[in-house]
Design a protein around this motif. Sequence first.
Motif, short mmCIF file in Angstrom:
data_model
loop_
_atom_site.label_atom_id
_atom_site.label_comp_id
_atom_site.label_asym_id
_atom_site.label_seq_id
_atom_site.Cartn_x
_atom_site.Cartn_y
_atom_site.Cartn_z
N TRP A 38 65.06 44.61 55.27
CA TRP A 38 65.42 43.68 54.22
C TRP A 38 66.79 43.99 53.65
CZ3 TRP A 38 60.66 43.12 50.47
CH2 TRP A 38 59.63 42.44 51.13
N LYS A 39 67.42 42.95 53.15
CA LYS A 39 68.64 43.10 52.39
C LYS A 39 68.26 43.36 50.92
CE LYS A 39 71.52 40.11 55.28
NZ LYS A 39 71.98 41.22 56.08
N LYS A 40 69.21 43.84 50.17
CA LYS A 40 68.99 44.17 48.77
C LYS A 40 68.44 42.97 48.00
CE LYS A 40 71.63 45.82 44.75
NZ LYS A 40 72.96 46.30 44.30
N SER A 41 69.01 41.79 48.25
CA SER A 41 68.58 40.59 47.51
C SER A 41 67.12 40.25 47.78
CB SER A 41 69.48 39.41 47.83
OG SER A 41 69.44 39.11 49.22
N THR A 42 66.68 40.44 49.02
CA THR A 42 65.28 40.16 49.37
C THR A 42 64.36 41.12 48.63
OG1 THR A 42 65.97 39.39 51.54
CG2 THR A 42 63.63 39.94 51.28
N THR A 43 64.73 42.40 48.62
CA THR A 43 63.93 43.40 47.93
C THR A 43 63.76 43.04 46.46
OG1 THR A 43 64.65 45.13 49.44
CG2 THR A 43 63.77 45.85 47.31
N TYR A 44 64.86 42.69 45.80
CA TYR A 44 64.78 42.37 44.37
C TYR A 44 64.03 41.07 44.12
CZ TYR A 44 67.56 46.35 42.92
OH TYR A 44 67.99 47.63 42.66
N THR A 45 64.13 40.11 45.03
CA THR A 45 63.40 38.85 44.86
C THR A 45 61.89 39.08 44.94
OG1 THR A 45 65.21 37.53 45.76
CG2 THR A 45 63.01 36.55 45.85
N VAL A 46 61.46 39.83 45.95
CA VAL A 46 60.02 40.09 46.11
C VAL A 46 59.52 41.00 44.99
CG1 VAL A 46 58.23 40.98 47.64
CG2 VAL A 46 60.14 39.67 48.59
N LEU A 47 60.31 41.98 44.60
CA LEU A 47 59.93 42.85 43.49
C LEU A 47 59.75 42.03 42.21
CD1 LEU A 47 59.38 45.62 42.26
CD2 LEU A 47 61.86 45.89 41.97
N ARG A 48 60.68 41.11 41.95
CA ARG A 48 60.58 40.26 40.76
C ARG A 48 59.28 39.47 40.77
NH1 ARG A 48 61.66 35.25 40.68
NH2 ARG A 48 63.14 35.33 42.39
N ARG A 49 58.90 38.91 41.94
CA ARG A 49 57.65 38.15 42.04
C ARG A 49 56.44 39.04 41.73
NH1 ARG A 49 59.29 35.13 47.29
NH2 ARG A 49 57.95 36.68 48.25
N LEU A 50 56.45 40.26 42.24
CA LEU A 50 55.32 41.17 41.99
C LEU A 50 55.28 41.62 40.53
CD1 LEU A 50 55.42 43.27 45.28
CD2 LEU A 50 53.86 41.42 44.69
N ILE A 51 56.43 41.74 39.91
CA ILE A 51 56.49 42.07 38.48
C ILE A 51 55.95 40.90 37.67
CG2 ILE A 51 58.09 42.42 36.55
CD1 ILE A 51 59.78 44.16 38.53
N GLU A 52 56.34 39.69 38.03
CA GLU A 52 55.85 38.49 37.33
C GLU A 52 54.34 38.34 37.45
OE1 GLU A 52 58.19 35.34 39.05
OE2 GLU A 52 59.94 35.82 37.81
N LYS A 53 53.79 38.83 38.56
CA LYS A 53 52.33 38.77 38.76
C LYS A 53 51.62 39.89 38.00
CE LYS A 53 52.54 36.43 43.19
NZ LYS A 53 52.01 36.31 44.54
N GLY A 54 52.38 40.78 37.38
CA GLY A 54 51.77 41.84 36.58
C GLY A 54 51.25 43.01 37.39
N ILE A 55 51.78 43.19 38.60
CA ILE A 55 51.30 44.27 39.46
C ILE A 55 52.18 45.51 39.34
CG2 ILE A 55 50.78 44.91 41.86
CD1 ILE A 55 50.33 41.82 42.30
N PHE A 56 53.48 45.32 39.17
CA PHE A 56 54.43 46.41 39.05
C PHE A 56 55.32 46.20 37.84
CE2 PHE A 56 53.43 46.20 43.58
CZ PHE A 56 53.03 47.50 43.81
#
Length: 119
Positions: A38-56
């Motif tokens: 993954w590129k940096k932007s992909t990592t941060y996009t998926v991380l943001r989604r998981l944060i929004e879901k309240g998992i991380f």
Amino acid sequence: MKEYHLGEIESRFAGLIWENEPISSADLVKLAEQELQWKKSTTYTVLRRLIEKGIFKNENSIVTSILTQEELAIAQSKQLIDETFSGSLPLFLTAFAARKKLTAKEIDEIQKIIDENRG
């Protein structure tokens, strides 16, 4: 209710976090590049989604979990039963047992859970 459904990519990424937490967001970017290409932007996009879901959570550039893998699995199971079977565990078990014959061991385990929760 929070949406706890994770796609395959989100699940793989979440696994990386659980295996390596606490992890700096910079190290997570490097790990995702190595493991997932993954590129940096992909990592941060998926991380943001998981944060929004309240998992991380990502505090001071350190990523940690809010939910453990087990807690997520429990939340996902509850969500499935609520959405698909109107919250009825008996309806879920009936549907499950109709599709797959339960073994004696499975029946004993289910009975043990019922007995433990009866009191």
